[in-house]
Design an enzyme around this catalytic site. Structure first.
Site, PDB file in Angstrom:
ATOM      1  N   SER A  62       0.802  -1.228   0.000  1.00 48.47           N
ATOM      2  CA  SER A  62       0.000   0.000   0.000  1.00 48.47           C
ATOM      3  C   SER A  62       0.833   1.275   0.000  1.00 48.47           C
ATOM      4  O   SER A  62       0.276   2.368  -0.136  1.00 48.47           O
ATOM      5  CB  SER A  62      -0.945   0.008   1.202  1.00 48.47           C
ATOM      6  OG  SER A  62      -1.896  -1.027   1.083  1.00 48.47           O
ATOM      7  N   HIS A  73     -15.023  -0.583   3.736  1.00 45.58           N
ATOM      8  CA  HIS A  73     -14.821   0.741   4.318  1.00 45.58           C
ATOM      9  C   HIS A  73     -16.012   1.672   4.098  1.00 45.58           C
ATOM     10  O   HIS A  73     -16.026   2.800   4.609  1.00 45.58           O
ATOM     11  CB  HIS A  73     -13.581   1.411   3.696  1.00 45.58           C
ATOM     12  CG  HIS A  73     -12.286   0.764   4.076  1.00 45.58           C
ATOM     13  ND1 HIS A  73     -11.771  -0.314   3.396  1.00 45.58           N
ATOM     14  CD2 HIS A  73     -11.400   1.045   5.066  1.00 45.58           C
ATOM     15  CE1 HIS A  73     -10.619  -0.658   3.941  1.00 45.58           C
ATOM     16  NE2 HIS A  73     -10.370   0.140   4.958  1.00 45.58           N
ATOM     17  N   CYS A  98      -7.709   1.919   1.731  1.00 49.30           N
ATOM     18  CA  CYS A  98      -8.778   1.118   1.127  1.00 49.30           C
ATOM     19  C   CYS A  98      -8.302   0.487  -0.181  1.00 49.30           C
ATOM     20  O   CYS A  98      -7.990   1.194  -1.149  1.00 49.30           O
ATOM     21  CB  CYS A  98      -9.999   1.995   0.878  1.00 49.30           C
ATOM     22  SG  CYS A  98     -11.326   1.150  -0.004  1.00 49.30           S
ATOM     23  N   ASP A 103     -10.632  -6.700  -0.107  1.00 50.86           N
ATOM     24  CA  ASP A 103     -10.028  -5.605   0.642  1.00 50.86           C
ATOM     25  C   ASP A 103      -9.441  -6.195   1.928  1.00 50.86           C
ATOM     26  O   ASP A 103      -9.894  -7.242   2.409  1.00 50.86           O
ATOM     27  CB  ASP A 103     -11.090  -4.559   0.990  1.00 50.86           C
ATOM     28  CG  ASP A 103     -10.470  -3.258   1.485  1.00 50.86           C
ATOM     29  OD1 ASP A 103     -10.416  -2.305   0.694  1.00 50.86           O
ATOM     30  OD2 ASP A 103     -10.048  -3.205   2.660  1.00 50.86           O
TER      31      ASP A 103
END
Length: 612
Positions: free
Chosen positions: A322, A367, A380, A361
């Site tokens: 991420s 989310h 996310c 996810d």
């Protein structure tokens, strides 16, 4: 009775006399001509040969330059040492001499093995070390028996030494004995008399500056080859001293912050690309390589499961996870695939149109409604699956490559890896397969084929902090001539990443700020009371979890757990340090990697522990 023929005998005698005279005259003429040849015609040639038998040219190796950190702390020095050396030409029974020497000074099997290897690479009149770095007691003990060993002598030399050993190994590298392969790549005449050369790291990159220029000494020797007097001398030019951007105090803080974890950390000054800290954990002691590491010890390093010889900061290739999302956000904004305020709904998974496969996810329940700011802050995945699909692989590859992904940064160290920024062309060449839409999705969250080095992540993060100015990372700050004091700085090299709209960059930086400073940020636990941090956490899978399976960290072997990543810069209003941390099999970036980065930034910005 037969009478003598006196006339015939007289003629025969006269003939013999003439022939003998002619032979004598010819011999005299031959001797005279040869004497003229030697004394007149070839006088200069034989005078030179005679002089060469009496005069020898002895190379004078230069003193190697020193290496300092940014605060003037000595990182690589030259310490005096004594070695026991043998000149094979002057030893009648080499095997016997070695046997007798072993009775005076301890000589091990590894010493003998190294001696015979070095002897093969040297000429008979060159001295070859049999024992290196003798103690004072050993030196005195041999001096007593010196008369018994013609051709064996003790020589003083300077040995490279790294006082901070394991803390600097992967950035400084080390020096080792000049090999045949080295001689094929260097000016051998400048290395006459030099026994060591830089093998990797700064020692190798700046070898020509550190080494200096060899000198020469004309010495008169006697029939036994012993020095009588010095006739002429050309002094060697010492190597220049190298000063780094590296802060050894910061380096030590970073290494301690890892504890028992393996991984890498790189800290860069965003304002010029100077490398402030460069950690690869675990490391090794470079001092054991200077005079040749034993086979046993080298094999132990090679077979160590933690791979201490592997430079993770420079060569380690990890899925960025991420940590790529701020760059993805910039790509989406700059290429018009999204806006800062546009939202999507995250139910906990994403599906390609017409496809039943669910791309999950990290948050099982999803989310909810996500815009770009909240998607970066809460990391996310679904938002970035969608964004990657809208951008497509071609735009993704082209935009991310501007930050140095998929290519070497150009740092002044050897052996850097390129990482991997996949594309259609790459997959066609490497895998002989087409590119699939699902591969674009997982690339959007820094997984799949996508690989980056810790150095690339730090340099790219510094570019965001620096508003699109990408500085080539460099370890060395300047070179300093030891005699004159003249300083030659290493100029920074920068390129500008095109900016479509300044607001896009501000928006992404604000989102990175809220990752740490916001109430719902994934790295909020490292918030500082003294300065503000902008960052992004990352968790990179080591193996693929099946569609319907659950990832249960506690039940996994540690080497199968996710890698923990974190990138950051600080202070937000005036970035002075950009950091990338990768903790192998560390789990979650916010819990493991982010606190390490915080300790590094504290040490540099607050100067609490940076001074060694």
């Amino acid at each position: 009775m037969q009478l003598k023929d006196n006339i015939r005998e007289s003629q025969a005698f006269l003939t013999r006399t003439i022939v003998a005279g002619m032979l004598v005259l010819a011999t005299i003429l031959l001797l005279v001509s040869r004497m003229v040849q030697l004394q007149v015609v070839d006088h200069e040639h034989f005078t030179t040969l005679s002089r060469e038998n009496r005069v020898k040219l002895v190379p004078l190796p230069p003193t190697r330059g020193l290496i300092y950190d940014r605060n003037g702390v000595l990182l690589a020095q030259n310490r005096p040492a004594y070695s026991l050396e043998i000149t094979p030409e002057q030893v009648e029974d080499l095997e016997g001499t070695l046997g007798e020497l072993a009775k005076v000074i301890e000589i091990g099997e590894e010493d003998l093995e190294r001696f015979w290897q070095l002897k093969k690479r040297k000429r008979r009149f060159d001295s070859v070390p049999i024992r290196i770095d003798l103690s004072q007691d050993e030196t005195a003990q041999f001096a007593v028996h010196r008369h018994r060993f013609p051709g064996v002598d003790i020589k003083a030399q300077l040995l490279r030494h790294y006082p901070h050993d394991i803390k600097t190994n992967h950035v400084l590298g080390y020096v080792g004995r000049v090999s045949q392969a080295d001689l094929e790549q260097i000016d051998a005449s400048n290395y006459a008399g030099t026994s060591h050369i830089g093998k990797n790291g700064v020692e190798k990159t700046y070898e020509s500056a550190l080494h200096g220029v060899v000198g020469l000494e004309q010495v008169e020797v006697n029939a036994a080859g012993r020095r009588v007097r010095t006739l002429e001398q050309s002094a060697p030019e010492p190597g220049v001293d190298v000063h780094l951007h590296l802060d050894i105090g910061l380096q030590e803080v970073a290494m301690q912050a890892f504890g028992d974890n393996n991984g890498a950390a790189v800290a860069i000054n965003p304002q010029n690309g100077g490398v402030l800290a460069f950690v690869s954990q675990p490391g090794y002691d470079p001092n054991q390589f200077v005079e040749g590491i034993s086979t046993k010890n080298y094999r132990a390093l090679q077979q160590d499961e933690d791979r201490p010889l592997y430079n993770r900061a420079l060569r380690g290739q990890y899925p960025p996870g991420s940590t790529v999302k701020p760059f993805m956000g910039l790509a989406g904004l700059e290429r018009g695939a999204t806006t800062y305020d546009s939202s999507i709904y995250c139910p906990g998974f994403y599906q390609l149109p017409g496809n039943v496969h669910r791309y999950r996810d990290w948050k099982k329940g999803g989310h909810g409604s996500m815009d770009l700011e909240s998607a970066i802050v809460q990391s996310c995945d679904v938002y970035f699956y969608r964004l990657a699909h809208d951008l497509g692989i071609d735009q993704l590859h082209d935009y991310l490559s501007q930050f140095g992904f998929g290519d070497r940064t150009g740092i002044d160290l050897t052996g850097e890896s390129t990482g991997l920024l996949p594309s259609r062309d790459w997959k066609r060449r490497a895998r002989r397969q087409p590119w699939y839409p699902g591969e674009t999705l997982i690339m959007g969250i820094g997984q799949g084929y996508y690989l980056a080095t810790p150095l690339q992540l730090a340099a790219a993060t510094a570019a965001i902090a620096n508003n699109g100015i990408f500085y080539t990372p460099h370890v060395v700050d300047y070179l300093r001539d030891r005699d004159s004091g003249e300083i030659n700085p290493i100029p920074p090299h920068a390129k500008a990443i095109p900016i479509g709209a300044q607001q896009n960059w501000e928006d992404v930086r604000n989102a990175m700020r809220d990752v740490v400073e916001g109430a719902r940020g994934t790295a909020k636990r490292i918030r500082s009371d003294h300065y503000q941090i902008a960052g992004k956490t990352g968790t990179a899978q080591v193996f693929t979890v099946a569609q319907d399976a659950e990832y249960e960290e506690e039940g996994l072997d540690k080497k199968l757990r996710d890698h923990a990543l974190f990138v950051a810069y600080a202070p937000i209003e005036d970035p002075q340090i950009a950091v990338a941390v990768v903790v192998e099999n560390g789990g979650h970036g916010g819990a493991v990697a982010a606190p390490i980065a915080r300790q590094i930034m504290d040490a540099y910005l607050l100067r609490e522990d940076a001074e060694p």
